[in-house]
Motif scaffolding. Structure first.
Motif, short mmCIF file in Angstrom:
data_model
loop_
_atom_site.label_atom_id
_atom_site.label_comp_id
_atom_site.label_asym_id
_atom_site.label_seq_id
_atom_site.Cartn_x
_atom_site.Cartn_y
_atom_site.Cartn_z
N GLU A 78 -43.74 -3.85 66.40
CA GLU A 78 -42.54 -4.01 65.58
C GLU A 78 -42.65 -3.16 64.30
OE1 GLU A 78 -39.90 -5.40 66.84
OE2 GLU A 78 -41.14 -5.85 68.58
N ILE A 79 -43.83 -3.12 63.73
CA ILE A 79 -44.04 -2.26 62.55
C ILE A 79 -43.81 -0.80 62.94
CG2 ILE A 79 -45.77 -1.40 60.91
CD1 ILE A 79 -47.04 -4.22 61.04
N ALA A 84 -40.58 4.14 62.89
CA ALA A 84 -39.92 5.17 63.69
C ALA A 84 -38.42 5.21 63.39
CB ALA A 84 -40.15 4.91 65.17
N ALA A 85 -37.82 4.03 63.21
CA ALA A 85 -36.38 3.97 62.90
C ALA A 85 -36.08 4.65 61.57
CB ALA A 85 -35.91 2.52 62.87
N GLY A 104 -44.21 -13.80 58.98
CA GLY A 104 -45.32 -12.85 58.92
C GLY A 104 -44.93 -11.48 59.44
N ILE A 105 -44.24 -11.45 60.57
CA ILE A 105 -43.80 -10.17 61.14
C ILE A 105 -42.79 -9.49 60.21
CG2 ILE A 105 -42.52 -9.09 63.03
CD1 ILE A 105 -43.77 -11.14 64.91
N ASP A 111 -43.05 -4.46 54.33
CA ASP A 111 -44.09 -3.74 53.61
C ASP A 111 -44.29 -2.32 54.12
OD1 ASP A 111 -44.54 -5.97 52.05
OD2 ASP A 111 -46.32 -6.64 53.15
N ALA A 112 -43.87 -2.08 55.38
CA ALA A 112 -44.14 -0.79 56.02
C ALA A 112 -43.05 0.25 55.79
CB ALA A 112 -44.36 -0.98 57.52
N ILE A 113 -41.87 -0.19 55.33
CA ILE A 113 -40.74 0.74 55.21
C ILE A 113 -40.05 0.57 53.86
CG2 ILE A 113 -40.34 0.83 57.70
CD1 ILE A 113 -38.04 -1.16 57.31
#
Length: 427
Positions: A78-79, A84-85, A104-105, A111-113
């Motif tokens: 999912e991260i 990628a999106a 959590g997800i 945090d990743a984008i």
């Protein structure tokens, strides 16, 4: 103080200035649009996000949706899909997970984008109720509002809230029926809960309390479309229109009374000849608030190619004034999207948005630049202008021509090269 309050008070904020520069518009135009409820800029006090304007005068924006399911729970995937999106050009991301550790997800994705992230807190509330109480029908109203607040604190910028599902809407649905059933998870969850408990939808009955939560955390309200058609033969039926009436009334209260930013969601499966009607109806009914179209898919017989059927509908929708498009991937109706599906969905919808903006906003400068680059056989310029220049370069290189000016489609008989050798058609 919210961004809407500032706009109503005549204050041009930094967010408005940034969006105005991106859109090549006057900051005062952006301020007036936000004050009137016709433009939104999704933000969050809990994380810094890439700012973008959605609504009147702004380029059509693209949302990508991801999220684990009960069958496939893989946080890293999912991260990776979220990253990628963003790289593919999505303007926002909805994290719609229904499996595993919801919070959590979502936190890991946020945090990743840097994209504004949206969610549907109703999913979390109902699924946790099933785990805790044994059935979704035993969810408590407090659990629903707690899930909303929890997701707001996690940095969610906008939320799809199913405010328009009430007893009147359900009556319309039951009396009229559906060829394709009810395709919205939110609609299915809430309507089942209402029927079992013989109670009104708390998101509608306690709408003022909902607005207070959203205002406290500066969340943009996206009025969810739980009655949207899941088949083109159900498009624009009584249940969908009834929900739009309720959502439009809720949107007006949210903006006028609580200074919330509001988006109105639209249908998902719509035949081509009804798109104009849907867009105009949504716009007039909601007083021209930003309109979020879920797709739309214009035929039901192309599973595996629904990104294409959506692109057709999305381009037409944007041309008539739709402001915000939710992508559809090739996996729609078949499976949980993977990374390649996400990338394909984003880029296909970006093409559709551009086609719509060529009409809605008169944005044709890039097409003119591409025409001139092709006339001059300037391949590097073509790659630079293309929506996906890397893909264009890879296709050409995979079948490299003997003549570097031409391509293997025409080879030695390239029309442009032949003409360029004899006279100048530059304009």
């Amino acid at each position: 103080m919210s961004i809407v309050t500032d706009a109503k008070n005549g204050i041009i904020t930094d967010e408005m200035k940034i969006v105005a520069e991106k859109e090549e518009l006057d900051p005062e135009f952006i301020r007036r649009g936000i004050a009137a409820g016709r433009i939104v800029i999704p933000v969050s006090p809990y994380r810094k996000v890439k700012l973008g304007g959605i609504g009147q005068g702004c380029r059509t924006k693209i949302n990508a949706s991801i999220g684990a399911s009960s069958d496939i729970i893989d946080m890293q995937m999912e991260i990776d899909k979220a990253v990628a999106a963003e790289k593919a050009g999505a303007d926002t991301l909805m994290e719609l997970g229904t499996g595993g550790d919801f919070l959590g997800i979502r936190k890991a994705v946020c945090d990743a984008i840097t994209l504004p992230v949206g969610s549907v807190p109703l999913y979390q509330a109902f699924i946790q109720a099933a785990e805790k109480h044994g059935s979704i029908v035993h969810m408590t109203e407090d659990e629903l509002f707690k899930a909303t607040e929890d997701q707001a604190k996690a940095g969610t910028c906008f939320m799809a809230i199913h405010t328009g599902i009430n007893q009147i809407t359900l009556d319309r649905l039951k009396k009229h029926g559906r060829y394709g059933g009810l395709c919205s998870r939110g609609g299915a969850f809430m309507s089942t809960w209402m029927l079992h408990n013989e109670k009104e939808n708390p998101l509608f009955a306690q709408f003022d309390y909902l607005c207070e939560i959203l205002k406290e955390h500066e969340v943009t309200l996206s009025t969810g479309n739980g009655m949207r058609a899941g088949a083109v033969h159900d498009a624009t039926d009584r249940a969908q229109v009834q929900e739009l009436i309720i959502n439009s009334e809720c949107a007006e209260i949210a903006h006028d009374k609580y200074d919330l930013q509001v988006i109105v969601e639209g249908p998902g499966h719509v035949p081509l000849d009804q798109i104009k009607t849907n867009v105009q109806l949504m716009k007039v009914m909601s007083n021209y608030k930003p309109f979020y179209m879920l797709g739309p898919l214009v035929t039901d017989i192309a599973p595996g190619y629904d990104h294409i059927t959506t692109a057709i509908g999305a381009a037409v929708s944007a041309s008539y004034g739709c402001d915000f498009l939710c992508y559809v991937t090739p996996a729609e109706h078949l499976a949980l999207p993977n990374i390649d599906d996400v990338i394909t969905g984003v880029k296909t919808s970006k093409i559709a948005a551009h086609i719509g903006d060529m009409i809605r906003l008169g944005k044709r400068e890039e097409d003119l630049a591409m025409a001139r680059a092709r006339r001059e056989l300037d391949w590097e310029k073509m790659y630079e202008i293309a929506i996906d220049g890397d893909h264009a370069r890879a296709v050409r290189n995979s079948r490299a021509p003997g003549d570097e000016d031409a391509c293997t489609m025409c080879g030695d008989f390239c029309a442009l090269k032949i003409v360029n050798q004899h006279y100048d058609l530059a304009k």
